[in-house]
Design a protein around this motif. Structure first.
Motif, PDB file in Angstrom:
ATOM      1  N   LEU A  29       0.814  -1.223   0.000  1.00 49.88           N
ATOM      2  CA  LEU A  29       0.000   0.000   0.000  1.00 49.88           C
ATOM      3  C   LEU A  29       0.844   1.268   0.000  1.00 49.88           C
ATOM      4  CD1 LEU A  29      -2.980   0.791   0.026  1.00 49.88           C
ATOM      5  CD2 LEU A  29      -2.942   0.633   2.513  1.00 49.88           C
ATOM      6  N   PHE A 113      -8.212   4.558  -7.545  1.00 46.80           N
ATOM      7  CA  PHE A 113      -7.546   3.392  -6.973  1.00 46.80           C
ATOM      8  C   PHE A 113      -7.733   2.172  -7.858  1.00 46.80           C
ATOM      9  CE2 PHE A 113      -8.336   6.099  -3.263  1.00 46.80           C
ATOM     10  CZ  PHE A 113      -7.075   6.106  -2.682  1.00 46.80           C
ATOM     11  N   GLU A 117      -5.154  -1.899  -5.076  1.00 44.52           N
ATOM     12  CA  GLU A 117      -5.119  -0.906  -4.004  1.00 44.52           C
ATOM     13  C   GLU A 117      -6.376  -0.972  -3.132  1.00 44.52           C
ATOM     14  OE1 GLU A 117      -2.423   2.680  -5.922  1.00 44.52           O
ATOM     15  OE2 GLU A 117      -4.461   2.357  -6.683  1.00 44.52           O
ATOM     16  N   ASP A 120      -5.928  -3.840  -0.905  1.00 42.33           N
ATOM     17  CA  ASP A 120      -4.937  -3.506   0.123  1.00 42.33           C
ATOM     18  C   ASP A 120      -5.512  -2.575   1.194  1.00 42.33           C
ATOM     19  OD1 ASP A 120      -2.968  -5.103  -1.011  1.00 42.33           O
ATOM     20  OD2 ASP A 120      -1.997  -3.443  -2.071  1.00 42.33           O
TER      21      ASP A 120
END
Length: 173
Positions: A29, A113, A117, A120
């Motif tokens: 991340l 995103f 992501e 995460d």
């Protein structure tokens, strides 16, 4: 030694596995997103433990002057819209995950995103909820990290004050 470390050392294998999971998520991340997600998750679950610990850790990626408004109210802290959306997603996951729908993930996708992501972010929030709930369930003492200034301590604890009894902002002693 922090109170949580002493308690979790009762099962070192589980604690080590959790730390490895957290590090894997943080590496994927990135430090800024990881700390913002952690602060929002800790706020959502009402964890003074994690707000204080990660408030201190967040000073590695932003100044205290930048962090204080984020700690008080990330909506009004001048963060980019994508970071606010990420923190809102995280806070919702931490307060009422059963109410989440695909619309929550789609909002993050519209904010830029990637699917990885988004996963995460959810993993980081869930991992924080896991540890926070353990600390709360075991009534672990809340440690105030050394060197955490009074202004930042208060800013980190203010959003929790209406939810629960929070520890004094005085340093340990």
């Amino acid at each position: 030694m922090p109170s949580h470390t002493r308690a979790l050392a009762m099962n070192p294998e589980a604690f080590d596995a959790w730390k490895a999971l957290q590090q894997t998520i943080a590496d994927s991340l990135g430090p800024r997103a990881f700390e913002l997600v952690t602060l929002a998750a800790a706020q959502g679950i009402g964890s003074a433990h994690c707000r204080l610990a990660h408030g201190k850790k967040s000073l590695r990626i932003m100044t205290e002057a930048e962090l204080v408004p984020v700690a008080r109210n990330y909506h009004d802290a001048g963060l980019p819209a994508a970071e606010v959306a990420m923190m809102e997603f995280t806070e919702k996951l931490s307060t009422d995950s059963s109410a989440m729908t695909d619309a929550d993930s789609l909002r993050l996708r519209r904010a830029g995103f990637s699917d990885r992501e988004i996963v995460d972010i959810a993993l980081a929030a869930a991992a924080r909820n896991y540890l926070s709930r353990i600390l709360q369930a075991l009534a672990i003492d809340v440690d105030v990290p050394p060197g955490l200034g009074e202004t930042l301590r208060n800013a980190l604890l203010e959003p929790l004050a209406s939810r629960q009894s929070v520890p004094s902002a005085a340093p340990p002693g």
